[in-house]
Design an enzyme around this catalytic site. Structure first.
Site, PDB file in Angstrom:
ATOM      1  N   TYR A   1      40.806  33.712  37.430  1.00 47.07           N
ATOM      2  CA  TYR A   1      40.839  33.877  38.901  1.00 47.07           C
ATOM      3  C   TYR A   1      39.418  34.029  39.455  1.00 47.07           C
ATOM      4  O   TYR A   1      38.947  35.144  39.679  1.00 47.07           O
ATOM      5  CB  TYR A   1      41.660  35.110  39.281  1.00 47.07           C
ATOM      6  CG  TYR A   1      43.085  35.124  38.765  1.00 47.07           C
ATOM      7  CD1 TYR A   1      43.989  34.122  39.120  1.00 47.07           C
ATOM      8  CD2 TYR A   1      43.541  36.160  37.955  1.00 47.07           C
ATOM      9  CE1 TYR A   1      45.297  34.144  38.660  1.00 47.07           C
ATOM     10  CE2 TYR A   1      44.847  36.189  37.497  1.00 47.07           C
ATOM     11  CZ  TYR A   1      45.720  35.178  37.851  1.00 47.07           C
ATOM     12  OH  TYR A   1      47.014  35.214  37.401  1.00 47.07           O
TER      13      TYR A   1
ATOM     14  N   TRP B   1      40.827  37.066  45.932  1.00 45.44           N
ATOM     15  CA  TRP B   1      42.264  37.140  46.212  1.00 45.44           C
ATOM     16  C   TRP B   1      42.523  38.308  47.158  1.00 45.44           C
ATOM     17  O   TRP B   1      41.899  39.369  47.021  1.00 45.44           O
ATOM     18  CB  TRP B   1      43.047  37.351  44.917  1.00 45.44           C
ATOM     19  CG  TRP B   1      43.674  36.102  44.384  1.00 45.44           C
ATOM     20  CD1 TRP B   1      44.970  35.705  44.534  1.00 45.44           C
ATOM     21  CD2 TRP B   1      43.050  35.073  43.601  1.00 45.44           C
ATOM     22  NE1 TRP B   1      45.176  34.500  43.907  1.00 45.44           N
ATOM     23  CE2 TRP B   1      44.021  34.082  43.329  1.00 45.44           C
ATOM     24  CE3 TRP B   1      41.750  34.868  43.112  1.00 45.44           C
ATOM     25  CZ2 TRP B   1      43.752  32.936  42.595  1.00 45.44           C
ATOM     26  CZ3 TRP B   1      41.483  33.719  42.386  1.00 45.44           C
ATOM     27  CH2 TRP B   1      42.478  32.773  42.136  1.00 45.44           C
ATOM     28  N   ASN B   2      43.455  38.085  48.059  1.00 53.40           N
ATOM     29  CA  ASN B   2      43.691  39.011  49.167  1.00 53.40           C
ATOM     30  C   ASN B   2      44.065  40.432  48.718  1.00 53.40           C
ATOM     31  O   ASN B   2      43.318  41.391  48.976  1.00 53.40           O
ATOM     32  CB  ASN B   2      44.780  38.384  50.056  1.00 53.40           C
ATOM     33  CG  ASN B   2      45.001  39.101  51.357  1.00 53.40           C
ATOM     34  OD1 ASN B   2      44.956  40.307  51.407  1.00 53.40           O
ATOM     35  ND2 ASN B   2      45.276  38.353  52.411  1.00 53.40           N
TER      36      ASN B   2
ATOM     37  N   ASP C   1      54.619  35.938  41.136  1.00 54.84           N
ATOM     38  CA  ASP C   1      54.788  34.490  41.055  1.00 54.84           C
ATOM     39  C   ASP C   1      56.111  34.029  40.437  1.00 54.84           C
ATOM     40  O   ASP C   1      56.853  33.282  41.050  1.00 54.84           O
ATOM     41  CB  ASP C   1      53.643  33.882  40.238  1.00 54.84           C
ATOM     42  CG  ASP C   1      52.268  34.161  40.840  1.00 54.84           C
ATOM     43  OD1 ASP C   1      52.167  34.950  41.798  1.00 54.84           O
ATOM     44  OD2 ASP C   1      51.287  33.588  40.350  1.00 54.84           O
TER      45      ASP C   1
ATOM     46  N   ARG D   1      52.414  33.075  30.837  1.00 52.46           N
ATOM     47  CA  ARG D   1      52.274  32.456  32.164  1.00 52.46           C
ATOM     48  C   ARG D   1      53.575  31.786  32.626  1.00 52.46           C
ATOM     49  O   ARG D   1      54.476  31.564  31.838  1.00 52.46           O
ATOM     50  CB  ARG D   1      51.152  31.410  32.107  1.00 52.46           C
ATOM     51  CG  ARG D   1      49.770  31.967  31.816  1.00 52.46           C
ATOM     52  CD  ARG D   1      49.177  32.747  32.957  1.00 52.46           C
ATOM     53  NE  ARG D   1      49.073  31.962  34.175  1.00 52.46           N
ATOM     54  CZ  ARG D   1      48.698  32.475  35.357  1.00 52.46           C
ATOM     55  NH1 ARG D   1      48.390  33.756  35.461  1.00 52.46           N
ATOM     56  NH2 ARG D   1      48.643  31.714  36.430  1.00 52.46           N
TER      57      ARG D   1
ATOM     58  N   TYR E   1      54.511  37.495  32.404  1.00 55.33           N
ATOM     59  CA  TYR E   1      53.981  37.674  33.767  1.00 55.33           C
ATOM     60  C   TYR E   1      54.867  38.611  34.596  1.00 55.33           C
ATOM     61  O   TYR E   1      54.827  39.808  34.373  1.00 55.33           O
ATOM     62  CB  TYR E   1      53.821  36.273  34.372  1.00 55.33           C
ATOM     63  CG  TYR E   1      52.660  36.073  35.327  1.00 55.33           C
ATOM     64  CD1 TYR E   1      51.433  36.673  35.148  1.00 55.33           C
ATOM     65  CD2 TYR E   1      52.815  35.215  36.421  1.00 55.33           C
ATOM     66  CE1 TYR E   1      50.387  36.436  36.038  1.00 55.33           C
ATOM     67  CE2 TYR E   1      51.770  34.968  37.311  1.00 55.33           C
ATOM     68  CZ  TYR E   1      50.564  35.591  37.116  1.00 55.33           C
ATOM     69  OH  TYR E   1      49.545  35.348  37.998  1.00 55.33           O
ATOM     70  N   TRP E   2      55.682  38.125  35.521  1.00 52.82           N
ATOM     71  CA  TRP E   2      56.470  39.007  36.386  1.00 52.82           C
ATOM     72  C   TRP E   2      57.942  39.036  35.997  1.00 52.82           C
ATOM     73  O   TRP E   2      58.802  39.396  36.794  1.00 52.82           O
ATOM     74  CB  TRP E   2      56.312  38.597  37.856  1.00 52.82           C
ATOM     75  CG  TRP E   2      54.929  38.859  38.358  1.00 52.82           C
ATOM     76  CD1 TRP E   2      53.868  38.004  38.309  1.00 52.82           C
ATOM     77  CD2 TRP E   2      54.418  40.072  38.958  1.00 52.82           C
ATOM     78  NE1 TRP E   2      52.741  38.594  38.845  1.00 52.82           N
ATOM     79  CE2 TRP E   2      53.052  39.854  39.239  1.00 52.82           C
ATOM     80  CE3 TRP E   2      54.993  41.310  39.281  1.00 52.82           C
ATOM     81  CZ2 TRP E   2      52.240  40.821  39.843  1.00 52.82           C
ATOM     82  CZ3 TRP E   2      54.190  42.273  39.871  1.00 52.82           C
ATOM     83  CH2 TRP E   2      52.832  42.034  40.144  1.00 52.82           C
TER      84      TRP E   2
ATOM     85  N   GLU F   1      45.394  42.621  32.653  1.00 48.66           N
ATOM     86  CA  GLU F   1      46.067  42.220  33.900  1.00 48.66           C
ATOM     87  C   GLU F   1      47.449  42.869  33.981  1.00 48.66           C
ATOM     88  O   GLU F   1      47.849  43.359  35.029  1.00 48.66           O
ATOM     89  CB  GLU F   1      46.189  40.686  33.923  1.00 48.66           C
ATOM     90  CG  GLU F   1      46.783  40.136  35.218  1.00 48.66           C
ATOM     91  CD  GLU F   1      46.853  38.618  35.232  1.00 48.66           C
ATOM     92  OE1 GLU F   1      46.577  37.977  34.191  1.00 48.66           O
ATOM     93  OE2 GLU F   1      47.204  38.074  36.298  1.00 48.66           O
TER      94      GLU F   1
HETATM   95  C1  DGY Z   1      47.772  31.790  40.172  1.00 49.18           C
HETATM   96  O1  DGY Z   1      47.010  30.839  40.346  1.00 49.18           O
HETATM   97  O2  DGY Z   1      48.443  31.962  39.157  1.00 49.18           O
HETATM   98  C2  DGY Z   1      47.852  32.813  41.198  1.00 49.18           C
HETATM   99  O3  DGY Z   1      48.789  33.761  40.882  1.00 49.18           O
HETATM  100  C3  DGY Z   1      48.084  32.248  42.548  1.00 49.18           C
HETATM  101  O4  DGY Z   1      47.824  33.248  43.452  1.00 49.18           O
END
Ligand code: DGY
Length: 409
Positions: free
Chosen positions: A28, A32-33, A158, A191, A338-339, A382
């Site tokens: 990244y 990022w916000n 995501d 991912r 991930y989520w 992360e």
């Molecule tokens: C990504 O690129 O995986 C990010 O989560 C997008 O914000």
């Protein structure tokens, strides 16, 4: 604790690009916000000026209509996809065309409270910008008072199972060729899948085709989900804007009504059969049937729930490294992906700040203690496997370091 504090500061400093902080090198490489809002809270522990600069840089990317993008592409980086050429956005800084959970105002309030004298002058400039973003969300994103996400990336969650049914109905067969960059940086098992990625890109292509026009997107996008992340963070931000604006004598017009609207919206996310706050597909009317870590953000939004409190206490007792992003008893649970299962220190902190704010001090302290133990045993990753604690995704992660400094350490 002392040396971990130093390590956390070092991560923030290493990821600091001068006026903004990247989440982690490689994976990244931009601003990022919501990562940035968390970074600001971390910086406030040792450099309050730098904390304000972080937020000011974020809002320097605000669009004329009030929208604040989820990524600001300050400088080109071929290591990330999709970059600014794919998004095709205008705006003062090359950016994405979607938002992220609007926690900036809530973090700004906490930074301001550390030094209200220095904070007052920064707020003169920042407050109207935060208010304009809030108003943009209220104008474009409500469904029965709940706040909708228009892309899985907007929630930050995501590949949460919350979107599975919505994504399954989407056709992405014409998405075309593209090369993912994320799986060049980290293990692909950690991912999102190709099925999900095709749909993420398809939604970006649609937004671009419609010039990111929110009215057109509301008409035409197949993805519109009212979700706990967006709703509770917007509600918390509205309360914080009202509190700060009142104290500082700024414009707070409409905020009290907005809070009532959002409270009613939060109630529409209560899934009685699931017994939890859930995501609701606005187009199909279906529940996601997902208990996620975002379900526990109710307290951050100032919403009380005895049932969520019972669930939280149970999770703290039974899950080795809470709070998992997906219910371990669910068929969709995947401890590393991930989520879909992992524990995120950043969401733990947002849950914990909400608990504290609502006076649930024992639970807040327990969650902070467990999150601190997780980070000290397994590093500034992360995210983490909630059963084994093992680290996953990017390493030396800005928001995990900030969580240590501001809350868990
Ligand atoms: C990504 O690129 O995986 C990010 O989560 C997008 O914000």
């Amino acid at each position: 604790t002392h040396s971990l504090g130093q390590a956390a500061r070092q991560i923030l400093t290493q990821n600091d690009k001068g006026s903004y902080t990247i989440p982690t090198k490689g994976l990244y490489p931009y601003q990022w916000n919501w990562d940035s809002a968390i970074a600001a809270l971390g910086f406030a522990e040792f450099d309050i000026n730098r904390a304000w600069v972080e937020l000011e840089t974020l809002f320097s990317g605000q669009w004329a209509d009030g929208m604040v993008p989820h990524i600001l592409f300050h400088q080109p980086d071929s290591g990330y996809f999709p970059g600014p050429d794919v998004w095709g956005c205008g705006g003062p800084i090359p950016s994405s065309g979607i938002i992220q959970p609007p926690i900036a105002a809530s973090m700004a309030r906490r930074i301001w409270e550390k030094d209200t004298v220095a904070g007052a002058s920064r707020m003169v400039v920042l407050y109207p910008k935060m208010l304009a973003w809030h108003r943009w969300i209220m104008q474009w994103r409500l469904d029965r008072g709940a706040v909708c996400t228009t892309h899985p990336w907007e929630t930050g969650r995501d590949n949460a199972p919350d979107w599975d049914n919505t994504m399954a109905r989407m056709n992405a067969s014409d998405v075309g060729e593209y090369t993912r960059r994320d799986t060049a940086h980290v293990n692909s098992d950690d991912r999102p899948t190709k099925f999900d990625y095709d749909r993420y890109i398809k939604l970006v292509q649609l937004g671009r085709k419609l010039n990111w026009d929110q009215a057109a997107l509301r008409e035409q996008s197949p993805f519109r989900v009212a979700d706990p992340t967006m709703t509770f963070t917007t509600l918390g931000a509205a309360r914080d804007l009202l509190a700060m604006g009142t104290e500082l004598g700024f414009d707070t017009i409409g905020l009290a009504e907005d809070i009532q609207t959002l409270e009613a919206g939060a109630a529409t996310l209560w899934n009685t059969d699931l017994g939890a706050f859930d995501s609701r597909d606005v187009l199909s009317g279906e529940w996601a049937e997902c208990l996620s870590n975002a379900s526990y953000l109710c307290w951050l939004g100032g919403i009380e729930s005895d049932q969520m409190m019972d669930r939280l206490r149970n999770t703290l007792e039974t899950v080795p490294y809470p709070v998992p992003s997906n219910d371990p008893d669910s068929d969709t649970f995947d401890a590393r992906r991930y989520w879909r299962g992992p524990t995120w220190a950043v969401v733990n902190m947002l849950i914990g700040l909400g608990l504290e704010q609502q006076g649930h001090h024992a639970e807040a302290a327990e969650l902070a203690r467990k999150t601190g133990a997780l980070i000290s045993e397994h590093g500034f990753a992360e995210y983490f496997d909630p059963l084994s604690g093992s680290p996953a995704g990017g390493k030396s992660f800005t928001w995990t370091a900030a969580v240590w400094l501001a809350w868990a350490g």
